[in-house]
Design an enzyme around this catalytic site. Structure first.
Site, PDB file in Angstrom:
ATOM      1  N   SER A  30       0.800  -1.221   0.000  1.00  0.00           N
ATOM      2  CA  SER A  30       0.000   0.000   0.000  1.00  0.00           C
ATOM      3  C   SER A  30       0.837   1.276   0.000  1.00  0.00           C
ATOM      4  O   SER A  30       0.296   2.358  -0.245  1.00  0.00           O
ATOM      5  CB  SER A  30      -0.913   0.016   1.233  1.00  0.00           C
ATOM      6  OG  SER A  30      -0.153  -0.053   2.428  1.00  0.00           O
ATOM      7  N   TYR A  31       2.125   1.198   0.243  1.00  0.00           N
ATOM      8  CA  TYR A  31       2.937   2.407   0.332  1.00  0.00           C
ATOM      9  C   TYR A  31       3.052   3.082  -1.032  1.00  0.00           C
ATOM     10  O   TYR A  31       3.540   2.489  -1.996  1.00  0.00           O
ATOM     11  CB  TYR A  31       4.344   2.087   0.851  1.00  0.00           C
ATOM     12  CG  TYR A  31       4.410   1.637   2.297  1.00  0.00           C
ATOM     13  CD1 TYR A  31       3.295   1.705   3.126  1.00  0.00           C
ATOM     14  CD2 TYR A  31       5.590   1.149   2.837  1.00  0.00           C
ATOM     15  CE1 TYR A  31       3.357   1.284   4.446  1.00  0.00           C
ATOM     16  CE2 TYR A  31       5.670   0.745   4.160  1.00  0.00           C
ATOM     17  CZ  TYR A  31       4.550   0.802   4.956  1.00  0.00           C
ATOM     18  OH  TYR A  31       4.616   0.398   6.271  1.00  0.00           O
TER      19      TYR A  31
END
Length: 322
Positions: free
Chosen positions: A58-59
Site C-alpha cells: 500500500s505504500y
C-alpha cells in the site's frame, strides 16, 4: 556494521531497517519522497551497511515497491532482506482483506513490482476480523512452503490476537509469525507492553515502527515553544499530544546525547537496539540522506547501562518504578 540474527529466524540483518513508507506518498498533492530521492536513500542505506528494507503493497499506491524493485535490479538480491506487507488491497474490493483470494493476488503483484520471486519477510499489516484466522494462516503457510515467502510477520494488533495466531499455528503445524512490527519507542511503551510480553516469551523479533515517536525524540520539539514548521505537531494544541512521562523521557534523552556527543535521535535509536528481552531492529524512515546517515550513527554509539536505565526510568509513573 555488526549484523545480528533476527529473533529465532536464520536471517542476518543490520541493527537498523530502512523504512520506505514515504516513497511515493502524496501529501497535499506533493510527493514526500520522489523516485530519485528514494534511490538516493537506498544507496545511502547500503553504503552504511543497512541490508534490511521494509515496504508494503500500500505504500505510495505500490510505488514504494516498484522503486525498490528498480533499484534492486542493479544489485545482488541475495545481499538484502526485503520485507513487505498485506492487508490493504491495491485493486478490487473490499479495501482490506486477508482472504486466500486477496493474499494470493497481492503477493503476485508485490513480487512483480519488486522484481523478485520471493520475500524474506511477509507481514500481515493488520489482523482481519472478516476472514477466518485459519484461512489466513493456511494461505501464508502455503506461501512459505512454496518458497515464495521465507518468514512470516505480524505488524500492529492486539496481544491476544497475536497469541491466538501463534497457538493456532502451533496446533495445526503451520508456519508461525516470527517477526512483529508494533509502534514502540522510549516514549511509547505502556500501550504495547502486553504485545511485547508475547514477543519476549515466544522468541519473536521486534522491528518497531516510529522508533523516534514521530520525530518527538529527535529533540526538535520545544515544550514551551512552537512546533517546528511541517512537523506532525504543527497544529493548534500540538504540545498536548505528549504527556508528562514523554517529556521526561525526552529530557533524559537530550541529557544523554550531550554526555555522549551524540544526537537525541541516535540515543533514542540506541535505546531501542539495546533491548535484551527480544531482538529489536528499529525501522527508520529518513526524509534525506543526511538524516539517514545521522540515524545510522546510532549503531556505533557507546552508551552505558546507567544511561539506558535513566531513559527507561524516566517513563515510570511512580518514582523508581519501571
Amino acid at each position: 556494521m555488526e549484523y545480528r540474527r533476527l529473533g529465532s529466524t536464520g536471517l542476518t540483518v543490520s541493527p537498523l531497517c530502512l523504512g520506505t513508507w514515504r516513497f511515493g506518498k502524496e501529501s497535499n498533492g506533493t510527493l514526500e519522497t520522489d523516485r530519485e530521492t528514494a534511490h538516493d536513500l537506498l544507496d545511502a542505506a547500503w553504503e552504511q551497511g543497512i541490508n534490511f528494507v521494509d515496504t508494503a503493497n500500500s505504500y505510495g499506491g505500490g510505488r514504494s515497491e516498484r522503486w525498490i524493485g528498480e533499484w534492486l535490479a542493479d544489485h545482488d538480491r541475495e545481499d538484502f532482506v526485503i520485507a513487505s506487507k498485506v492487508w490493504w488491497r491495491t485493486r478490487g474490493v473490499p479495501k482490506t482483506s486477508l482472504s486466500r483470494k486477496s493474499i494470493r493476488s497481492e503477493i503476485q503483484d508485490t513480487l512483480e513490482r519488486l522484481g523478485t520471486d520471493y520475500l524474506d519477510v511477509y507481514y500481515i499489516h493488520r489482523f482481519d476480523d472478516g476472514t477466518p484466522l485459519r484461512e489466513t494462516l493456511r494461505t501464508l503457510d502455503d506461501l512459505a512452503r512454496e518458497g515464495t515467502v521465507r518468514y512470516l510477520g505480524a505488524s500492529a494488533g492486539a496481544a491476544w490476537k497475536l497469541t491466538k495466531a501463534l497457538w493456532e499455528s502451533d496446533r495445526e503445524d503451520l508456519e508461525r509469525f516470527e517477526i512483529t512490527q508494533p509502534r514502540f519507542n522510549a516514549a511509547y511503551r505502556d500501550e504495547v507492553a502486553d504485545y511485547l510480553d508475547v514477543c519476549a516469551d515466544q522468541g519473536l523479533a521486534v522491528c518497531p515502527y516510529s522508533p523516534l515517536e514521530g520525530g518527538f525524540l529527535t529533540g526538535k520539539y520545544d515544550r514551551y515553544g512552537e512546533a517546528p514548521a511541517g512537523s506532525r505537531g504543527d497544529l493548534e494544541g500540538w504540545n498536548d499530544r505528549f504527556d508528562e512521562r514523554q517529556w521526561r523521557v525526552l529530557e533524559v534523552v537530550r541529557s544523554v546525547a550531550t554526555e555522549t556527543g551524540a544526537t537525541p535521535a541516535q540515543v533514542a535509536l540506541r535505546w531501542c537496539m539495546a533491548r535484551d528481552r527480544f531482538t529489536c531492529v528499529p525501522i527508520v524512515g529518513a526524509r534525506t540522506v543526511d538524516q539517514l546517515e545521522e540515524n545510522a550513527g546510532a549503531v556505533d554509539l557507546s552508551v552505558t547501562d546507567d544511561q539506558l536505565d535513566r531513559i527507561t526510568d524516566a517513563y515510570a509513573d511512580v518514582e523508581g518504578a519501571r
